[in-house]
Enzyme design. Sequence first.
Site, mmCIF file in Angstrom:
data_model
loop_
_atom_site.group_PDB
_atom_site.id
_atom_site.type_symbol
_atom_site.label_atom_id
_atom_site.label_comp_id
_atom_site.label_asym_id
_atom_site.label_seq_id
_atom_site.Cartn_x
_atom_site.Cartn_y
_atom_site.Cartn_z
ATOM 1 N N SER A 69 0.839 -0.876 0.024
ATOM 2 C CA SER A 69 0.145 0.522 -0.368
ATOM 3 C C SER A 69 0.917 1.461 -0.092
ATOM 4 C CB SER A 69 -1.094 -0.111 0.963
ATOM 5 O OG SER A 69 -0.681 -0.321 2.528
ATOM 6 N N LYS A 138 0.781 5.012 6.508
ATOM 7 C CA LYS A 138 -0.366 5.540 5.500
ATOM 8 C C LYS A 138 0.499 7.085 5.448
ATOM 9 C CE LYS A 138 -2.967 2.294 4.871
ATOM 10 N NZ LYS A 138 -2.695 1.394 3.882
#
Length: 266
Positions: A69, A138
């Site tokens: 990701s 993230k």
Amino acid sequence: MTSEDRGTPPVDDDGAGDPRSSSVPADQPTPKRKLSGWQETILLLVVAVALAVVVKSFFVQSFYIPSESMEPGLVINDRILVQKPSYWFGGEPQRGDVIVFEDPGGWLDPISSAGPTGTIPKALAAVGLYPTGGHLVKRVVGVAGDTIECCDEQGRLMINGVAVDESDYAVLDGAACYGPMPSQCGEDWKVGPIPEGKLFVMGDNRRHSGDSSAKLDQCEPDDAGCDAPYVDVDSVVGRLLARVWPAKRFDLTSGVDAFDDVPDPS
């Protein structure tokens, strides 16, 4: 009759004749007992573990990258160090920061949430010498008060009305925009203002990231109080400091300037 008359020897003033006197002069310290080899080893181990716990608690902590990701910057099985002092004394994550945070609930699969298995890995994880589970990595895209829209004509996210160029670090991998979730760019979306104490985060590999944008479909269109897409500031462990393993990928991270022109929320 005096003592001399009885033949008793006179008492020596310097104590030489006193059996209670010590052979070690009074002004010299008593020799200290040295630790044996195994005692020194145990002491060093205790000190090392204590230092590791302090470092983990207050300064840096290691993590590993379990998914794609955050590609291309972070790839699967990269080891990273996260530093904590940046957010001390009221400091909060800023747009563009790459952060590690605790799973808000349901963002990770059971295996990723479980963390290390086995006695030794668990013990090492407890003192910060082994990556722990239950965390995500993230990039912060929005902070409290921000409004985020997807997307402008070039597929760029708009934050507080200003388009952000993320091409230096984010990849589309075939997506038509930088905010593909939840409809894979099939329709635009808008979120915000972001509540106080919350963050909106996204992975750099935009088409393959279970991030805040992927949670938008859990909120009803008219539910302004839905917090499913957000991450609590209090759950943030720290900011990315360095990629440390594999050795050939070692890199000290720096900030990005993509958000410099974003105005503060009105």
